[in-house]
Design an enzyme around this catalytic site. Sequence first.
Site, mmCIF file in Angstrom:
data_model
loop_
_atom_site.group_PDB
_atom_site.id
_atom_site.type_symbol
_atom_site.label_atom_id
_atom_site.label_comp_id
_atom_site.label_asym_id
_atom_site.label_seq_id
_atom_site.Cartn_x
_atom_site.Cartn_y
_atom_site.Cartn_z
ATOM 1 N N ASN A 41 0.962 -1.212 0.215
ATOM 2 C CA ASN A 41 -0.092 -0.143 -0.339
ATOM 3 C C ASN A 41 1.077 1.526 0.031
ATOM 4 O O ASN A 41 2.009 1.307 0.270
ATOM 5 C CB ASN A 41 -1.197 0.171 0.818
ATOM 6 C CG ASN A 41 -0.425 0.052 2.782
ATOM 7 O OD1 ASN A 41 0.491 -0.915 2.820
ATOM 8 N ND2 ASN A 41 -0.839 0.455 3.045
ATOM 9 N N GLU A 43 0.474 5.661 1.010
ATOM 10 C CA GLU A 43 -0.917 6.401 1.007
ATOM 11 C C GLU A 43 -0.224 8.016 -0.008
ATOM 12 O O GLU A 43 0.997 7.766 0.041
ATOM 13 C CB GLU A 43 -0.432 6.849 2.189
ATOM 14 C CG GLU A 43 -1.087 5.315 3.168
ATOM 15 C CD GLU A 43 -1.178 5.320 4.600
ATOM 16 O OE1 GLU A 43 -2.080 4.341 5.775
ATOM 17 O OE2 GLU A 43 -0.411 6.073 5.105
ATOM 18 N N CYS A 52 -4.037 0.604 -2.261
ATOM 19 C CA CYS A 52 -3.812 -0.630 -1.917
ATOM 20 C C CYS A 52 -3.089 -1.821 -2.663
ATOM 21 O O CYS A 52 -2.027 -1.577 -3.067
ATOM 22 C CB CYS A 52 -5.676 -1.027 -1.478
ATOM 23 S SG CYS A 52 -6.788 -0.320 -0.844
ATOM 24 N N GLU A 54 -2.892 -4.611 -3.031
ATOM 25 C CA GLU A 54 -3.877 -5.996 -3.682
ATOM 26 C C GLU A 54 -3.912 -4.906 -5.054
ATOM 27 O O GLU A 54 -3.240 -5.572 -6.326
ATOM 28 C CB GLU A 54 -5.272 -6.042 -3.767
ATOM 29 C CG GLU A 54 -5.206 -6.846 -2.166
ATOM 30 C CD GLU A 54 -5.518 -6.003 -0.675
ATOM 31 O OE1 GLU A 54 -4.796 -4.856 -0.919
ATOM 32 O OE2 GLU A 54 -6.617 -6.169 -0.110
#
Length: 139
Positions: A41, A43, A52, A54
């Site tokens: 992830n 940010e 994210c 995934e």
Amino acid sequence: MYKELIDAALEARENAYVPYSGFKVGSAVLMEDDTIFNGCNIENASYGATNCAERTAIFNAVSHGHTKIKALAVVGDIHNFTYPCGICRQVMVEFAENREIPIIIIKNKDEYLVKTMEDILPGAFTKIDLDAEKEVKYV
């Protein structure tokens, strides 16, 4: 197969860029030719721009020409099982080889759950639904 994905997801988790939440997530995807891509992830101060793990892993694979996921692993909190968020589930189903692909939800290298795409996103909206819509005749 699971051990390699678990190791790749755990490794990716360590690269997470999480200066705001401190919540590290790592993911790994096994593609149609058995290549593994991982992601973490990432940010952003503008929270909506956060990505994210995934989706990072999937986008990494797609950017290398791979579009069929055979399995996916994800790890977040190493004391609890962390499931993919809703938008990640939708991206996962877009590239899933089928709805029975294993989704490995990792707590740590020894503890994990194996679900299917259908388990975590039943009744998913997919490209099949869009194709079906084109056939509808409005009077």
